[in-house]
Write an enzyme that holds these catalytic residues in place. Structure first.
Site, short mmCIF file in Angstrom:
data_model
loop_
_atom_site.label_atom_id
_atom_site.label_comp_id
_atom_site.label_asym_id
_atom_site.label_seq_id
_atom_site.Cartn_x
_atom_site.Cartn_y
_atom_site.Cartn_z
CB SER A 164 10.73 4.89 -18.89
OG SER A 164 9.80 5.76 -19.52
CB ALA B 103 15.22 3.81 -21.05
NE ARG C 287 2.40 0.33 -12.05
CZ ARG C 287 3.00 1.52 -12.00
NH1 ARG C 287 3.89 1.78 -11.07
NH2 ARG C 287 2.68 2.46 -12.87
CE1 TYR D 4 12.48 1.98 -16.80
CE2 TYR D 4 11.46 2.27 -14.64
CZ TYR D 4 12.29 2.74 -15.65
OH TYR D 4 12.95 3.92 -15.49
CB THR E 74 15.03 4.67 -12.54
OG1 THR E 74 13.92 4.77 -11.65
CG2 THR E 74 15.25 3.19 -12.85
CG ASP F 275 14.06 9.55 -29.59
OD1 ASP F 275 13.19 8.75 -30.00
OD2 ASP F 275 14.06 10.02 -28.44
CD GLU G 252 10.29 2.84 -11.11
OE1 GLU G 252 9.80 1.70 -11.27
OE2 GLU G 252 9.93 3.83 -11.75
#
Length: 347
Positions: A85, A83, A276, A153, A125, A33, A127
């Site tokens: 995110s 990632a 948003r 993203y 994801t 990380d 998304e």
């Protein structure tokens, strides 16, 4: 088995490390990380002294550093959580999302090709599928739903997914991908909806809700997600995508009101703010494939999971208060300042 978990100081990655070390005490888990703003080494404090755990501070885009780790550890499996995110941050600064989520993934897979692995698993994801209309509750994302992204993203994650599948087809790299719905649970960074609302409500601060709060998300308790990834890396088919969903669809405003009730706070704290840009309306996953092939189903009802999550944030105020104050970013130096240099334990 030797597993490298990238992004393991983040929310889902850290929960996965805890889950795996508990279930497989003889496995070696290496966490890689870079400790960006959302990476919190103090989260991993409970396992830092576990002889089967190692933490390495490194960026997945650093090819030299990644290759060095592969040479040292000879991993069997890579699970890539690393990632950027947060959608709002991607709208403000897309470049860092492209670097980490696309270039970083390619560096990891190049290392897998060079040194050999049994499985590269990409944590993605829902998304990447875009969104679904709110007035069509009969529609769900399946693994065959076309990719149709809405934000920098999700575009970066979709690009990484396509790259993963290309490496499988072109080079024969043994890969798998999971696409999950919104996770919640312990150790989630307090910029995300549920911990943000808990934190603000406890401090009697405004609860900012986009638009009218009617956007729908499918919520998945983080431990259920960890179980799914465990099944996929051990028993999932190579070259396959598995959708992982919670069957817990909730409007954002209903979650905020639920948190207010659980904490005994007035709904007058709710403040509606400008929506948003490109805000997706509804996410909903059909997890039939992973259920039929691997026997996975979510075990945590949202009503239970949200109470456990709220209680965790009540019991661990120092963890998120350190984040708000910025003290968590000094934990790496504190953790290693007095340690004797040891190549098997140091970053």
């Amino acid at each position: 088995m030797n597993i490298i978990v990238t992004g393991g100081a983040g929310f889902i990655g850290s929960n996965f490390i805890f889950y795996m070390l508990k279930k497989y005490p003889d496995y070696r888990i290496v966490c890689l990380d870079s400790l960006t703003y959302a990476g919190n080494l103090s989260t991993l404090a409970p396992v830092m002294d576990n002889p089967n755990f190692r933490f390495v501070k490194e960026d997945i885009t650093n090819r030299e550093g990644v290759y060095k780790l592969f040479e040292e550890e000879h991993p069997d499996v890579i699970v890539n959580f690393a990632a950027e995110s947060h959608v709002d941050r991607s709208i403000e600064n897309p470049q860092i999302f492209l670097n980490t989520n696309i270039i970083g993934t390619s560096v990891l897979m190049d290392a897998c090709r060079k040194y050999g692995i049994k499985r590269f698993h990409q944590v993605s994801t829902d998304e990447v599928y875009g969104d679904l209309p709110i007035d069509r509750p009969d529609l769900f994302f399946t693994e065959d739903t076309p990719i149709h992204t809405s934000s920098p993203y999700s575009s970066s994650k979709a690009s990484a997914d396509l790259l993963v599948m290309a490496y499988h087809r072109t080079y024969g790299l043994p890969v798998s991908i999971s696409r999950c719905s919104n996770n919640y649970g312990p150790y989630q960074f307090p910029e995300k909806l549920i911990p943000l609302m808990i934190k603000n409500a406890l401090n009697d601060q405004p609860l900012p809700v986009y638009g009218k709060g009617l956007n729908v998300r499918d919520w998945l308790y983080v431990e259920d997600h960890c179980r799914a990834i465990d099944l996929i890396i051990h028993n999932g088919r190579q070259g396959e995508v598995y959708n992982v969903g919670g069957h817990n669809e909730m409007k954002n405003i209903d979650i905020v009101k639920l948190i207010c009730r659980e904490l005994g706070k007035s709904e007058s704290l709710i403040t509606y703010v400008a929506d948003r840009k490109g805000h997706d309306q509804r996410y909903a996953i059909d997890p039939a494939k992973i259920h039929h092939e691997l026997g996975w189903l979510p075990e945590t009802r949202f009503a239970d999971g949200i109470r456990m999550t709220i209680q965790w944030y009540l019991d661990n105020r120092k963890w998120w208060e350190d984040i708000i104050s910025g003290d968590y970013q000094n934990y790496y130096e504190k953790m290693y300042a007095n340690r004797i240099a040891d190549g098997s334990r140091q970053a």
